[in-house]
Design a protein around this motif. Structure first.
Motif, short mmCIF file in Angstrom:
data_model
loop_
_atom_site.label_atom_id
_atom_site.label_comp_id
_atom_site.label_asym_id
_atom_site.label_seq_id
_atom_site.Cartn_x
_atom_site.Cartn_y
_atom_site.Cartn_z
N ASN A 174 -62.30 -27.58 41.42
CA ASN A 174 -62.12 -27.48 42.86
C ASN A 174 -60.66 -27.52 43.29
O ASN A 174 -60.29 -26.96 44.31
N THR A 175 -59.86 -28.25 42.52
CA THR A 175 -58.46 -28.42 42.89
C THR A 175 -57.58 -27.91 41.75
O THR A 175 -58.04 -27.77 40.63
N PRO A 176 -56.32 -27.61 42.03
CA PRO A 176 -55.42 -27.19 40.95
C PRO A 176 -55.16 -28.35 40.00
O PRO A 176 -55.26 -29.51 40.38
N GLY A 177 -54.83 -28.01 38.76
CA GLY A 177 -54.51 -29.06 37.80
C GLY A 177 -53.82 -28.48 36.59
O GLY A 177 -53.93 -27.28 36.32
N PRO A 178 -53.08 -29.32 35.86
CA PRO A 178 -52.28 -28.84 34.74
C PRO A 178 -53.11 -28.34 33.56
O PRO A 178 -52.58 -27.65 32.69
N GLU A 179 -54.43 -28.67 33.51
CA GLU A 179 -55.23 -28.14 32.40
C GLU A 179 -55.53 -26.66 32.60
O GLU A 179 -56.05 -25.99 31.74
N VAL A 195 -47.38 -34.50 33.15
CA VAL A 195 -48.64 -34.39 32.42
C VAL A 195 -48.78 -35.50 31.37
O VAL A 195 -49.87 -36.01 31.15
N PHE A 196 -47.68 -35.86 30.74
CA PHE A 196 -47.77 -36.81 29.61
C PHE A 196 -47.22 -38.19 29.95
O PHE A 196 -46.83 -38.93 29.06
N LYS A 197 -47.18 -38.50 31.27
CA LYS A 197 -46.70 -39.82 31.69
C LYS A 197 -47.56 -40.88 31.02
O LYS A 197 -48.78 -40.87 31.14
N GLY A 198 -46.94 -41.78 30.28
CA GLY A 198 -47.69 -42.86 29.65
C GLY A 198 -48.42 -42.47 28.39
O GLY A 198 -49.04 -43.30 27.74
N LYS A 199 -48.40 -41.17 28.03
CA LYS A 199 -49.09 -40.74 26.82
C LYS A 199 -48.13 -40.44 25.70
O LYS A 199 -48.48 -40.51 24.51
N LYS A 200 -46.90 -40.04 26.07
CA LYS A 200 -45.89 -39.75 25.05
C LYS A 200 -44.68 -40.63 25.32
O LYS A 200 -44.37 -40.94 26.47
N SER A 201 -43.97 -41.00 24.25
CA SER A 201 -42.74 -41.77 24.43
C SER A 201 -41.63 -40.81 24.84
O SER A 201 -41.80 -39.59 24.84
N LYS A 202 -40.47 -41.39 25.21
CA LYS A 202 -39.37 -40.56 25.67
C LYS A 202 -38.94 -39.54 24.62
O LYS A 202 -38.72 -38.37 24.93
N THR A 203 -38.82 -40.01 23.36
CA THR A 203 -38.37 -39.09 22.32
C THR A 203 -39.44 -38.04 22.02
O THR A 203 -39.13 -36.88 21.77
N GLU A 204 -40.70 -38.46 22.10
CA GLU A 204 -41.79 -37.48 21.89
C GLU A 204 -41.74 -36.39 22.95
O GLU A 204 -41.92 -35.21 22.66
N MET A 205 -41.50 -36.84 24.22
CA MET A 205 -41.41 -35.86 25.31
C MET A 205 -40.25 -34.91 25.06
O MET A 205 -40.39 -33.69 25.21
#
Lengths: 340, 267
Positions: B74-79, B106-116
């Motif tokens: 129904n709404t826009p999303g990054p997926e 998208v990856f807030k809290g899922k990836k670390s800074k270096t991973e991002m």
């Protein structure tokens, strides 16, 4: 490296200086001479013609205060003001020296004696008044900007809020500072009962009058800047599901910032113009009061001193505009936009 | 139903106008498998972009709906990341920062800074833009901007990549380069892609299926063509391939014989 230096000159509005340096470095002598002629010689000729016309015409007008002063008399009045400023500073230094000596003596007699340090209360000089004016206009401008940018953002984002606020903007925008001033004076006098050293009433009144008059261009420009954000960028924000605040911070504000700064520049220009009138009536010890006092004084020097003030007001206004322009250029991401 | 990744069911959309509602799409049905590359082709104004915008969630279908992995959209999303036609990069951010904005969201809290950081650089290297990380969009060419737009969409790790005439504004040579890059990336990542295009060659070269749309108003799907050419595909080898040319003429026949552009017919 050198082009960077040239850019700095251009950025701060001293582009006319660049050909001189280039000429001294022997770069493209012919082209630099042409540039120098256009950017430096022609303006100087314009100024000289003006000074000459002023000199000739002024001498022919007799007033109650003698002949209208020409450029030479005005220059000597300026030097007089500089001398007065220096003398006043010397008096101040002498005053503090005397006070220190007296206090030291007191302490020598009785180590427990209470020491009073009194501040110097000489009358403000022309240059003190310039400082007061600059502080006043900056405070008024700052308050205006802090209110205008959020209001503009909200108006730009919501057509309904814009429709609600727009008539008010259009009605209040053309109101003269002289009309605002009595209202501000009476309200501030009612609210501010203690006249503190730091925040005299006259200062608050002048600053708020500046605020009321210079808030409008920033509101309007911010509104236009925000409402003109490209739909594509807003779609990007939707796809990323940016929160409201992140959307404002990452997309809306940066997108509108060149327009916002254009508005701020207009606002500061209006604020500086309004300030002089406000200070005259509110008796804030700045340039406006200086002009008013000289007008009331009516000595043979007065007309010349007022002219000094006029020129100084103009030059300061010019520099304020240059500062805003360079700020505007430094935040503008659209490098193709021509700003002048 | 097995393997239904993305399901567009009975989608109809009316746009309000001064003369009452205007029916842009009528009864659009499409089912897309995971990893499939589907092109939407049709004349201007046939509602291709509207279909894409409904899948993206930027438009709401009047009736019917879109289901992605058993969830209604129904709404826009990054997926469902979108690659916009005119790149839509933020002009005040560098190439790196443009992708960073998406990755951080998208990856807030899922990836670390270096991973991002590594993920941003990885996606930009996929589109061959590692050399221009600190350039502003105004300092790079149109093709490069579109590469960054693709990197930004890929960096969201979308279930479906939506591309709205991604190469429409580019010159032919740049377009060919980007098509090759896109084929490489799809080979490597196996994304599900819906792409809108005007370009018959592009559609045949890239797609598993080409969805041909009838002309509006009330446009719908006219025909679906399976492109059973082997992957990876090579544009030069295919140029002389009789099957490729046959598929190509199928699309052309649909577009210019059965559903010729109403504008040109009138003329």
């Amino acid at each position: 490296m050198t082009t960077l230096v040239y850019d700095k000159f251009e950025r701060f509005g001293f582009g006319w200086f660049v050909p001189i340096i280039k000429l001294m470095r022997g770069e493209q002598a012919g082209k630099q001479l042409v540039l120098m002629f256009r950017n430096l010689v022609i303006p100087v000729v314009g100024i000289l013609v003006f000074l000459f016309a002023w000199h000739v015409l002024a001498a022919q007008i007799q007033t109650s205060l003698g002949t209208v002063p020409g450029p030479i008399q005005v220059w000597s009045q300026f030097q007089g003001l500089v001398e007065e400023h220096k003398a006043e500073r010397l008096k101040e230094v002498a005053f503090y020296e005397r006070q220190e000596k007296r206090n030291a003596k007191k302490l020598a007699k009785n180590p427990d004696a209470k020491i009073k340090v009194r501040p110097y209360t000489g009358s403000p000089t022309f240059f003190d008044q310039i400082k007061t004016s600059l502080i006043t206009v900056m405070v008024g401008f700052l308050i205006a900007s802090l209110m205008a940018i959020p209001i503009g953002i909200v108006c730009g984002l919501s057509k309904d809020i814009y429709a609600a606020i727009n008539p008010l903007i259009q009605v209040f925008k053309p109101v003269s500072p002289l009309a605002w001033l009595p209202i501000v004076t009476i309200i501030i006098s009612a609210i501010v009962t203690t006249n503190s050293e730091m925040m005299p009433k006259a200062f608050i009144i002048s600053a708020l009058t500046v605020t009321l008059c210079c808030i409008w261009p920033t509101i309007i420009n911010t509104t236009i800047g925000v409402s003109n954000i490209s739909q594509d960028l807003l779609n990007v924000s939707k796809v990323l599901r940016l929160g409201w605040f992140t959307k404002i911070r990452k997309i809306v504000l940066p997108s509108a910032i060149p327009m916002i700064f254009g508005g701020l520049r207009l606002s500061l220009g209006i604020g500086w113009m309004v300030l002089i009138a406000a200070e005259m009536l509110a008796q804030n010890p700045g340039l406006g009061k200086f002009v008013w006092d000289e007008f009331q004084n009516g000595s043979s020097n007065s007309l010349g001193r007022i002219m000094v003030a006029v020129i100084v007001i103009g030059i300061i206004g010019y520099f304020l505009d240059r500062v805003m322009l360079s700020l505007q250029k430094s935040v503008s991401w659209d490098k193709n936009a021509i700003l002048r | 139903m097995p393997n239904e990744h993305l399901l567009i069911t009975k989608v109809t959309i009316d746009f309000p106008t001064d003369n009452g509602p205007f029916r842009a799409l009528d009864d659009v049905n499409l089912s897309i498998k995971k990893g499939e590359f589907v092109s939407l082709i049709g004349h201007s104004g046939c509602g291709k972009s509207t279909v894409l915008n409904i899948v993206a969630g930027l438009h709401q279908a009047t009736t019917g709906g879109v289901i992605l992995d058993d969830k209604e959209v129904n709404t826009p999303g990054p997926e469902r990341a979108v690659v916009f036609q005119n790149h839509s990069l933020l002009p005040w951010l560098t190439v790196y920062q443009n992708v960073e904005l998406a990755v951080k969201q998208v990856f807030k809290g899922k990836k670390s800074k270096t991973e991002m950081h590594d993920w941003i650089e990885h996606n930009l290297s996929l589109v061959h833009m590692s050399h221009a990380l600190d350039k502003l969009p105004s300092e790079i060419s149109g093709g490069m901007k579109q590469r960054v737009g693709i990197a930004r969409a890929l960096s969201m790790q979308p279930k479906v990549l939506l591309m709205d005439e991604p190469f429409g504004a580019l010159d032919a040579l740049t377009r060919a380069h980007l098509q090759d890059s896109l084929m490489e990336i799809q080979e490597e990542l196996g994304n599900t892609v819906i792409m809108i295009t005007h370009d018959v060659d592009e559609a045949v070269l890239l797609s598993d299926r080409i969805v041909m749309m009838t002309n509006g108003p009330a446009a719908t799907i006219g025909e679906i063509l399976h492109i059973d050419l082997e992957k990876p595909r090579n544009r030069i080898a295919l140029a002389d391939d009789p099957h490729y040319n046959h598929l190509r003429s199928e699309v052309l026949r649909f577009l210019y014989e059965r559903h010729a552009n109403p504008a040109t017919k009138a003329a």
